[in-house]
Design a protein around this motif. Structure first.
Motif, PDB file in Angstrom:
ATOM      1  N   VAL A  95       0.835  -1.197   0.000  1.00 23.42           N
ATOM      2  CA  VAL A  95       0.000   0.000   0.000  1.00 23.42           C
ATOM      3  C   VAL A  95       0.874   1.253   0.000  1.00 23.42           C
ATOM      4  O   VAL A  95       2.025   1.226   0.441  1.00 23.42           O
ATOM      5  CB  VAL A  95      -0.945   0.054   1.229  1.00 23.42           C
ATOM      6  CG1 VAL A  95      -1.870  -1.150   1.260  1.00 23.42           C
ATOM      7  CG2 VAL A  95      -0.144   0.146   2.530  1.00 23.42           C
ATOM      8  N   ILE A  96       0.288   2.335  -0.479  1.00 22.37           N
ATOM      9  CA  ILE A  96       0.880   3.648  -0.290  1.00 22.37           C
ATOM     10  C   ILE A  96       0.216   4.231   0.946  1.00 22.37           C
ATOM     11  O   ILE A  96      -0.987   4.507   0.951  1.00 22.37           O
ATOM     12  CB  ILE A  96       0.654   4.557  -1.502  1.00 22.37           C
ATOM     13  CG1 ILE A  96       1.323   3.963  -2.747  1.00 22.37           C
ATOM     14  CG2 ILE A  96       1.203   5.962  -1.229  1.00 22.37           C
ATOM     15  CD1 ILE A  96       1.012   4.718  -4.035  1.00 22.37           C
ATOM     16  N   GLY A 101       3.543   8.630   3.334  1.00 21.65           N
ATOM     17  CA  GLY A 101       3.943   8.842   1.946  1.00 21.65           C
ATOM     18  C   GLY A 101       4.884   7.766   1.428  1.00 21.65           C
ATOM     19  O   GLY A 101       5.566   7.963   0.418  1.00 21.65           O
ATOM     20  N   LYS A 102       4.898   6.605   2.105  1.00 23.64           N
ATOM     21  CA  LYS A 102       5.813   5.533   1.736  1.00 23.64           C
ATOM     22  C   LYS A 102       5.068   4.303   1.230  1.00 23.64           C
ATOM     23  O   LYS A 102       3.893   4.105   1.541  1.00 23.64           O
ATOM     24  CB  LYS A 102       6.675   5.145   2.938  1.00 23.64           C
ATOM     25  CG  LYS A 102       7.597   6.247   3.435  1.00 23.64           C
ATOM     26  CD  LYS A 102       8.394   5.769   4.647  1.00 23.64           C
ATOM     27  CE  LYS A 102       9.324   6.855   5.163  1.00 23.64           C
ATOM     28  NZ  LYS A 102      10.102   6.390   6.349  1.00 23.64           N
ATOM     29  N   LEU A 103       5.779   3.493   0.456  1.00 26.89           N
ATOM     30  CA  LEU A 103       5.266   2.195   0.040  1.00 26.89           C
ATOM     31  C   LEU A 103       5.510   1.214   1.172  1.00 26.89           C
ATOM     32  O   LEU A 103       6.651   1.008   1.593  1.00 26.89           O
ATOM     33  CB  LEU A 103       5.978   1.732  -1.236  1.00 26.89           C
ATOM     34  CG  LEU A 103       5.567   0.360  -1.781  1.00 26.89           C
ATOM     35  CD1 LEU A 103       4.108   0.369  -2.227  1.00 26.89           C
ATOM     36  CD2 LEU A 103       6.480  -0.046  -2.933  1.00 26.89           C
ATOM     37  N   PRO A 169       1.528  11.414 -10.213  1.00 27.29           N
ATOM     38  CA  PRO A 169       2.918  11.203 -10.659  1.00 27.29           C
ATOM     39  C   PRO A 169       3.828  10.807  -9.499  1.00 27.29           C
ATOM     40  O   PRO A 169       4.741   9.986  -9.674  1.00 27.29           O
ATOM     41  CB  PRO A 169       3.308  12.569 -11.233  1.00 27.29           C
ATOM     42  CG  PRO A 169       2.009  13.156 -11.701  1.00 27.29           C
ATOM     43  CD  PRO A 169       1.001  12.707 -10.687  1.00 27.29           C
ATOM     44  N   GLU A 170       3.583  11.362  -8.309  1.00 23.62           N
ATOM     45  CA  GLU A 170       4.381  11.008  -7.136  1.00 23.62           C
ATOM     46  C   GLU A 170       4.144   9.552  -6.739  1.00 23.62           C
ATOM     47  O   GLU A 170       5.090   8.835  -6.363  1.00 23.62           O
ATOM     48  CB  GLU A 170       4.027  11.925  -5.966  1.00 23.62           C
ATOM     49  CG  GLU A 170       4.432  13.381  -6.136  1.00 23.62           C
ATOM     50  CD  GLU A 170       3.509  14.167  -7.049  1.00 23.62           C
ATOM     51  OE1 GLU A 170       3.907  15.268  -7.461  1.00 23.62           O
ATOM     52  OE2 GLU A 170       2.388  13.674  -7.326  1.00 23.62           O
ATOM     53  N   LYS A 176       7.474   2.603  -8.978  1.00 21.37           N
ATOM     54  CA  LYS A 176       8.057   2.206 -10.270  1.00 21.37           C
ATOM     55  C   LYS A 176       8.984   0.997 -10.151  1.00 21.37           C
ATOM     56  O   LYS A 176       9.099   0.200 -11.092  1.00 21.37           O
ATOM     57  CB  LYS A 176       8.786   3.383 -10.918  1.00 21.37           C
ATOM     58  CG  LYS A 176      10.049   3.837 -10.202  1.00 21.37           C
ATOM     59  CD  LYS A 176      10.742   4.955 -10.977  1.00 21.37           C
ATOM     60  CE  LYS A 176      12.073   5.346 -10.308  1.00 21.37           C
ATOM     61  NZ  LYS A 176      12.753   6.404 -11.078  1.00 21.37           N
ATOM     62  N   ASP A 177       9.659   0.849  -9.011  1.00 24.00           N
ATOM     63  CA  ASP A 177      10.557  -0.292  -8.807  1.00 24.00           C
ATOM     64  C   ASP A 177       9.975  -1.299  -7.818  1.00 24.00           C
ATOM     65  O   ASP A 177      10.715  -2.121  -7.253  1.00 24.00           O
ATOM     66  CB  ASP A 177      11.917   0.199  -8.303  1.00 24.00           C
ATOM     67  CG  ASP A 177      12.621   1.095  -9.319  1.00 24.00           C
ATOM     68  OD1 ASP A 177      12.538   0.800 -10.518  1.00 24.00           O
ATOM     69  OD2 ASP A 177      13.235   2.098  -8.902  1.00 24.00           O
ATOM     70  N   MET A 178       8.671  -1.257  -7.616  1.00 23.15           N
ATOM     71  CA  MET A 178       8.019  -2.145  -6.658  1.00 23.15           C
ATOM     72  C   MET A 178       8.143  -3.611  -7.076  1.00 23.15           C
ATOM     73  O   MET A 178       7.881  -3.968  -8.223  1.00 23.15           O
ATOM     74  CB  MET A 178       6.538  -1.773  -6.546  1.00 23.15           C
ATOM     75  CG  MET A 178       5.741  -2.609  -5.577  1.00 23.15           C
ATOM     76  SD  MET A 178       4.000  -2.082  -5.477  1.00 23.15           S
ATOM     77  CE  MET A 178       3.399  -2.631  -7.089  1.00 23.15           C
TER      78      MET A 178
END
Length: 227
Positions: A95-96, A101-103, A169-170, A176-178
């Protein structure tokens, strides 16, 4: 293998930081697939607990097949009943976390997740969709004096008010590298499970890569009856 949200029935470590559900309102966006699994909570001679994945449960089929050797089921007894230890529902998803603000990785709560599945079927929506998904808003509420007296309430009216939205976009940069959730929370082999179990029961070490995450372990132990 993990499953997409729409293919879930909703009924069966290490690698990332875990989201802790705090008192009051929590907001997060599910990303990627949901990982179905069941866990045993094993107690050793020092009265410490550690989770081990149930290998009788097939993540992909979302049912118990009992094909692989499960050393926990075969050897561990419940200290209260003397019967073989039972496993419990323990689905996870990335989750975000809107607060940090972190994965992060979230241990889902069963009743809340069943409500979410029902709601999504009703509105014909997938909360994990990057274009048409939506943030999950969940309230954690204490209901009594004990640690397990906790209720998780899905705030559907608030979610409906916010509606669906594409990932920003954020958000997209963040994921993107998840890695796939099945890589973040790998399934142990029977040999790995046995080695970790033997080590834990012998007191050689308190945790293992084949156990559950250490960040949220205490929370999970305390809320076994509130999942």
């Amino acid at each position: 293998m993990a499953l997409s949200f729409k293919n879930l029935n909703g009924s069966a470590k290490k690698g990332g930081s875990y989201m802790k559900l705090e008192e009051g309102e929590n907001s997060f966006r599910m990303v990627g697939n949901i990982l179905p699994r069941y866990l045993y909570w094993v107690t050793n001679a020092e009265n410490k607990q550690l989770p081990f994945e149930c290998l009788g449960f097939d993540r992909q089929k979302e049912k118990f097949t009992n094909i692989e050797k499960d050393w926990v089921q075969a050897t561990v007894k419940d200290p209260k009943t003397g019967e073989p230890v039972k496993c419990g529902w323990a689905y996870v998803v990335q989750v975000i976390n809107r607060k940090t603000g972190k994965l992060e990785i979230l241990n889902l709560k069963k009743k809340m997740f069943e409500s979410l599945i029902s709601y999504c079927q009703e509105i014909e929506s997938d909360p994990t969709d990057q274009e048409t998904g939506f943030d999950i808003i969940l309230e954690r509420k204490k209901t009594g004096a004990f640690a397990y007296n906790v209720e998780y309430i899905l705030k559907i009216p608030t979610m409906m008010k916010h509606g669906s939205s594409a990932l920003s976009p954020e958000d997209l940069e963040l994921i993107k590298d998840m890695k796939p959730i099945e890589e973040v929370v790998p399934r142990p082999t029977p040999e790995e499970q046995k080695a970790a179990l033997d080590a834990f029961l012998s007191g050689k070490k308190e945790s293992d890569d084949n156990g559950a995450e250490t960040d949220s372990q205490n929370e999970a132990v305390n809320e076994l009856d509130a999942l």
